[in-house]
Design a protein around this motif. Structure first.
Motif, PDB file in Angstrom:
ATOM      1  N   ALA A  19       0.808  -1.217   0.000  1.00 31.18           N
ATOM      2  CA  ALA A  19       0.000   0.000   0.000  1.00 31.18           C
ATOM      3  C   ALA A  19       0.842   1.267   0.000  1.00 31.18           C
ATOM      4  N   LEU A  20       2.159   1.110   0.061  1.00 27.92           N
ATOM      5  CA  LEU A  20       3.052   2.271   0.135  1.00 27.92           C
ATOM      6  C   LEU A  20       3.639   2.570  -1.241  1.00 27.92           C
ATOM      7  N   SER A  21       3.822   3.848  -1.518  1.00 27.27           N
ATOM      8  CA  SER A  21       4.420   4.233  -2.791  1.00 27.27           C
ATOM      9  C   SER A  21       5.166   5.554  -2.640  1.00 27.27           C
ATOM     10  N   VAL A  22       6.110   5.749  -3.548  1.00 23.97           N
ATOM     11  CA  VAL A  22       6.767   7.044  -3.714  1.00 23.97           C
ATOM     12  C   VAL A  22       6.660   7.385  -5.195  1.00 23.97           C
ATOM     13  N   THR A  23       6.032   8.508  -5.476  1.00 23.42           N
ATOM     14  CA  THR A  23       5.845   8.966  -6.847  1.00 23.42           C
ATOM     15  C   THR A  23       6.789  10.122  -7.111  1.00 23.42           C
ATOM     16  N   ILE A  24       7.466  10.057  -8.248  1.00 26.37           N
ATOM     17  CA  ILE A  24       8.400  11.114  -8.648  1.00 26.37           C
ATOM     18  C   ILE A  24       7.727  11.959  -9.729  1.00 26.37           C
ATOM     19  N   ARG A  45       0.543   6.530   1.413  1.00 27.58           N
ATOM     20  CA  ARG A  45       0.003   5.257   1.868  1.00 27.58           C
ATOM     21  C   ARG A  45      -1.434   5.193   1.367  1.00 27.58           C
ATOM     22  N   ALA A  46      -1.783   4.116   0.655  1.00 27.22           N
ATOM     23  CA  ALA A  46      -3.143   3.937   0.155  1.00 27.22           C
ATOM     24  C   ALA A  46      -3.956   3.157   1.189  1.00 27.22           C
ATOM     25  N   ALA A  53     -14.397   0.112  -1.200  1.00 29.75           N
ATOM     26  CA  ALA A  53     -14.452   0.388  -2.628  1.00 29.75           C
ATOM     27  C   ALA A  53     -13.746   1.679  -3.017  1.00 29.75           C
ATOM     28  N   THR A  54     -13.630   2.603  -2.099  1.00 30.22           N
ATOM     29  CA  THR A  54     -13.061   3.904  -2.402  1.00 30.22           C
ATOM     30  C   THR A  54     -11.644   3.993  -1.845  1.00 30.22           C
ATOM     31  N   TRP A  55     -10.699   4.164  -2.747  1.00 28.36           N
ATOM     32  CA  TRP A  55      -9.303   4.302  -2.320  1.00 28.36           C
ATOM     33  C   TRP A  55      -9.005   5.747  -1.973  1.00 28.36           C
ATOM     34  N   GLU A  56      -8.309   5.928  -0.865  1.00 26.42           N
ATOM     35  CA  GLU A  56      -7.853   7.247  -0.448  1.00 26.42           C
ATOM     36  C   GLU A  56      -6.358   7.159  -0.172  1.00 26.42           C
ATOM     37  N   TYR A  57      -5.727   8.326  -0.016  1.00 28.16           N
ATOM     38  CA  TYR A  57      -4.274   8.372   0.156  1.00 28.16           C
ATOM     39  C   TYR A  57      -3.910   9.285   1.312  1.00 28.16           C
ATOM     40  N   SER A  58      -2.853   8.926   1.997  1.00 29.43           N
ATOM     41  CA  SER A  58      -2.395   9.698   3.146  1.00 29.43           C
ATOM     42  C   SER A  58      -0.886   9.859   3.076  1.00 29.43           C
TER      43      SER A  58
END
Length: 88
Positions: A19-24, A45-46, A53-58
């Motif tokens: 659920a973790l990501s780093v976007t450049i 963190r998603a 059903a609804t994805w959110e991000y923090s």
């Protein structure tokens, strides 16, 4: 006639682990040296709410997430350094 909306800009690269990501994100700006390119790294963190059903991000992380976030940020750093070096 309706105005055209600009195409949504895509990230230069995304590193993921669960659920973790780093976007450049790549951005350019005009300076006294000409057009320069810069990169921003954004960790996230998603998660889903109760409905699932609804994805959110923090941008807030649990203690157990921190080693993985650190590894993803390090991968992002090496990618950016490689990209900047290749562009010169």
């Amino acid at each position: 006639m309706p105005e055209e909306t600009p195409a949504k800009k895509k990230p230069a690269r995304t590193f993921r682990r669960g659920a973790l990501s780093v976007t450049i994100w790549e951005r350019t700006t005009q300076t006294d040296k000409g057009v320069e390119t810069f990169y921003n790294a954004v960790p996230q963190r998603a998660f889903t709410r109760d409905d699932g059903a609804t994805w959110e991000y923090s941008d807030s992380f649990n203690t157990d997430d921190l080693p993985t976030v650190a590894a993803l940020l390090q991968a992002a750093f090496y990618w950016i350094v490689g990209k900047v070096s290749a562009d010169k």
